[in-house]
Scaffold this motif. Structure first.
Motif, short mmCIF file in Angstrom:
data_model
loop_
_atom_site.label_atom_id
_atom_site.label_comp_id
_atom_site.label_asym_id
_atom_site.label_seq_id
_atom_site.Cartn_x
_atom_site.Cartn_y
_atom_site.Cartn_z
N ASP A 181 -2.73 9.14 13.06
CA ASP A 181 -1.27 9.28 12.96
C ASP A 181 -0.54 7.96 13.16
OD1 ASP A 181 -1.40 11.98 12.41
OD2 ASP A 181 -1.19 12.59 14.50
N SER A 182 -1.11 7.06 13.95
CA SER A 182 -0.44 5.79 14.23
C SER A 182 -0.83 4.69 13.24
CB SER A 182 -0.79 5.32 15.65
OG SER A 182 -2.20 5.10 15.77
N PHE A 183 -1.58 5.05 12.20
CA PHE A 183 -2.02 4.04 11.25
C PHE A 183 -0.85 3.35 10.57
CE2 PHE A 183 -2.69 3.19 6.69
CZ PHE A 183 -3.54 2.10 6.80
N GLN A 184 -0.93 2.04 10.50
CA GLN A 184 0.01 1.23 9.75
C GLN A 184 -0.81 0.24 8.90
OE1 GLN A 184 3.32 1.36 9.48
NE2 GLN A 184 3.46 3.12 10.85
N PRO A 185 -0.54 0.18 7.60
CA PRO A 185 -1.29 -0.77 6.76
C PRO A 185 -0.96 -2.21 7.13
CG PRO A 185 0.55 0.19 5.54
CD PRO A 185 0.46 0.94 6.84
N GLU A 186 -1.89 -3.08 6.83
CA GLU A 186 -1.69 -4.50 7.06
C GLU A 186 -0.84 -5.09 5.92
OE1 GLU A 186 -2.67 -5.57 9.83
OE2 GLU A 186 -4.39 -4.32 10.41
N THR A 187 -0.37 -6.31 6.11
CA THR A 187 0.28 -7.05 5.04
C THR A 187 -0.75 -8.03 4.50
OG1 THR A 187 2.47 -6.89 6.07
CG2 THR A 187 2.14 -8.63 4.44
N VAL A 188 -1.13 -7.84 3.25
CA VAL A 188 -2.20 -8.65 2.64
C VAL A 188 -1.60 -9.58 1.60
CG1 VAL A 188 -4.35 -8.57 1.33
CG2 VAL A 188 -3.88 -6.83 3.07
N LYS A 189 -1.97 -10.83 1.66
CA LYS A 189 -1.49 -11.81 0.70
C LYS A 189 -2.46 -11.90 -0.48
CE LYS A 189 -0.17 -16.69 0.27
NZ LYS A 189 -0.08 -17.99 0.99
N ILE A 190 -1.90 -11.83 -1.68
CA ILE A 190 -2.70 -11.97 -2.89
C ILE A 190 -3.27 -13.38 -2.96
CG2 ILE A 190 -2.53 -12.17 -5.41
CD1 ILE A 190 -2.75 -9.32 -4.62
N THR A 191 -4.54 -13.48 -3.37
CA THR A 191 -5.19 -14.77 -3.51
C THR A 191 -5.62 -14.98 -4.96
OG1 THR A 191 -7.31 -13.76 -2.90
CG2 THR A 191 -6.04 -14.78 -1.14
#
Length: 382
Positions: free
Chosen positions: A368-378
């Motif tokens: 329930d507490s899951f939050q996605p990460e912020t991923v930078k495109i490479t």
């Protein structure tokens, strides 16, 4: 690569604290480390050999299975699991139907088509709670909705992956057989990038990232989301359930095999929990297993796949009846399925048992507490 590492560390710390409290109260019921899991596996008098066939090659879409093997969760369950990669000529539901695997990872729609052809495949764990289908066009193409695909060159993978797209097109007044030119699309975005199709099939976690990882030859810089129109089939009312775990009903008739299935589900869900809580560590496991795609792309993929799984409000692997009914209704209305499958096409009892055991051991089955990460495109996904 940039991540919300502070948030991840807080989540990991919270999980560790919860596990420690449970250990004190219950005498050692926290999730095992890799070492303790392997040690527990060595205590097995024997291990049951099972095979799971994936939909495609090794990549983060299937990270939970590789993590369950690498972290020793299958060993702890006294299972000797062989992970079989899929491919263009390897259809998981057919491999399963032929008895060449005990479990298969597949989508609901195409598996139910196979079932309608006379097989006894049954869904025992719906890992993916949300769909990821996109149809992507250039921003300057004039295509803004599925209705705009009329008269266009439409890329599609085939191999059962076109079923949801065709249903969505029909629902938007576009008959794929009459109103558009369907072009066999490779499992990449090359045809769209070369403008050999007007719209191409993509998943949020894979091919869409491939576009953003490519360089615009006119600018020498990476393409941006503004360069494309991404039609999300889920947002247009065609939310269909994708990756789930299947077995044969005849195989499950043996109670010993039911016990094996519960063990497999439990260990697999632990693998997905690990991938939820340690994105970077799980990506490393995927790369170790021979992925052809780079670390940047796999990080994007796992982050997006986690969004499809977590949160799982009823517990990981639990089937949401409303989502099942919607998926089946879409397939029937589009003529993909002749009729709704019988009520025993999926069962939840095995996942319920697996989740109950996991909860007793302090494992977070809902996220329930899951939050996605912020991923930078490479560039190139490296």
């Amino acid at each position: 690569m940039t991540f919300r590492s502070g948030r991840r560390q807080l989540r990991l710390a919270a999980n560790l604290a919860a596990a420690t409290m449970l250990l004190s109260a219950c005498g050692g019921m926290s999730e095992p480390t890799n070492e303790t899991a392997v040690a527990a596996g060595k205590d097995c008098q024997s291990k049951t050999k099972v095979r799971v066939v994936l939909q495609w090659v090794a990549q983060a879409q299937f990270a939970g299975y590789y993590a369950a093997k690498e972290k020793g969760f299958y060993d702890k369950a006294c299972l000797d699991v062989t992970i079989q990669e899929g491919g263009v000529n390897i259809v998981p539901q057919q491999v399963l139907s032929a008895g060449n695997a005990e479990f298969a990872v597949s989508h609901v729609t195409k598996t139910m088509v196979t079932r309608e052809q006379g097989t006894d495949l049954v869904n025992i764990g719906q890992v993916s709670q949300r769909g990821a289908y996109l149809q992507v066009a250039w921003a300057d193409s004039g295509i803004k909705s599925l209705a705009d695909l009329k008269g266009k060159r439409v890329g599609s993978w085939g191999y059962g992956n076109e079923l949801t797209l065709f249903a969505a097109m029909k629902g938007s007044g576009v008959d794929p057989k009459k109103d558009a030119k369907i072009i066999q699309q490779p499992f990449d975005m090359s045809l769209l990038l070369k403008r050999e199709v007007d719209a191409a099939q993509a998943k949020t976690f894979n091919e869409y990232a491939q576009l953003l990882e490519a360089k615009n030859p006119k600018t020498g810089k990476l393409y941006q989301p503004s360069d494309f129109v991404a039609i999300n089939l889920q947002d247009t009312g065609y939310q269909t359930l994708e990756d789930g775990i299947y077995a044969r009903d005849g195989w499950l008739a043996d109670k010993a095999n039911q016990e094996t299935a519960v063990k497999f589900l439990k260990a697999t869900y632990q693998g997905w929990g690990y991938c939820r809580d340690d994105l970077a560590g799980c990506v490393d496991i995927v790369l170790k297993n021979g992925s052809a795609l780079g670390k940047g792309h796999q990080t994007w993929m796992l982050n997006e796949v986690n969004k499809l799984i977590w949160p799982s409000k009823a517990g990981i692997g639990m089937m949401d009846k409303a989502s099942w009914d919607q998926t089946i209704d879409i397939a029937v209305k589009a003529g993909v399925l002749k009729a709704k499958p019988s009520a025993d096409a999926y069962r939840t009892d095995l996942t319920e048992r697996a989740d109950k055991e996991l909860k007793a051991e302090g494992f977070d089955v809902t996220g329930d507490s899951f939050q996605p990460e912020t991923v930078k495109i490479t560039p190139g996904g490296q």
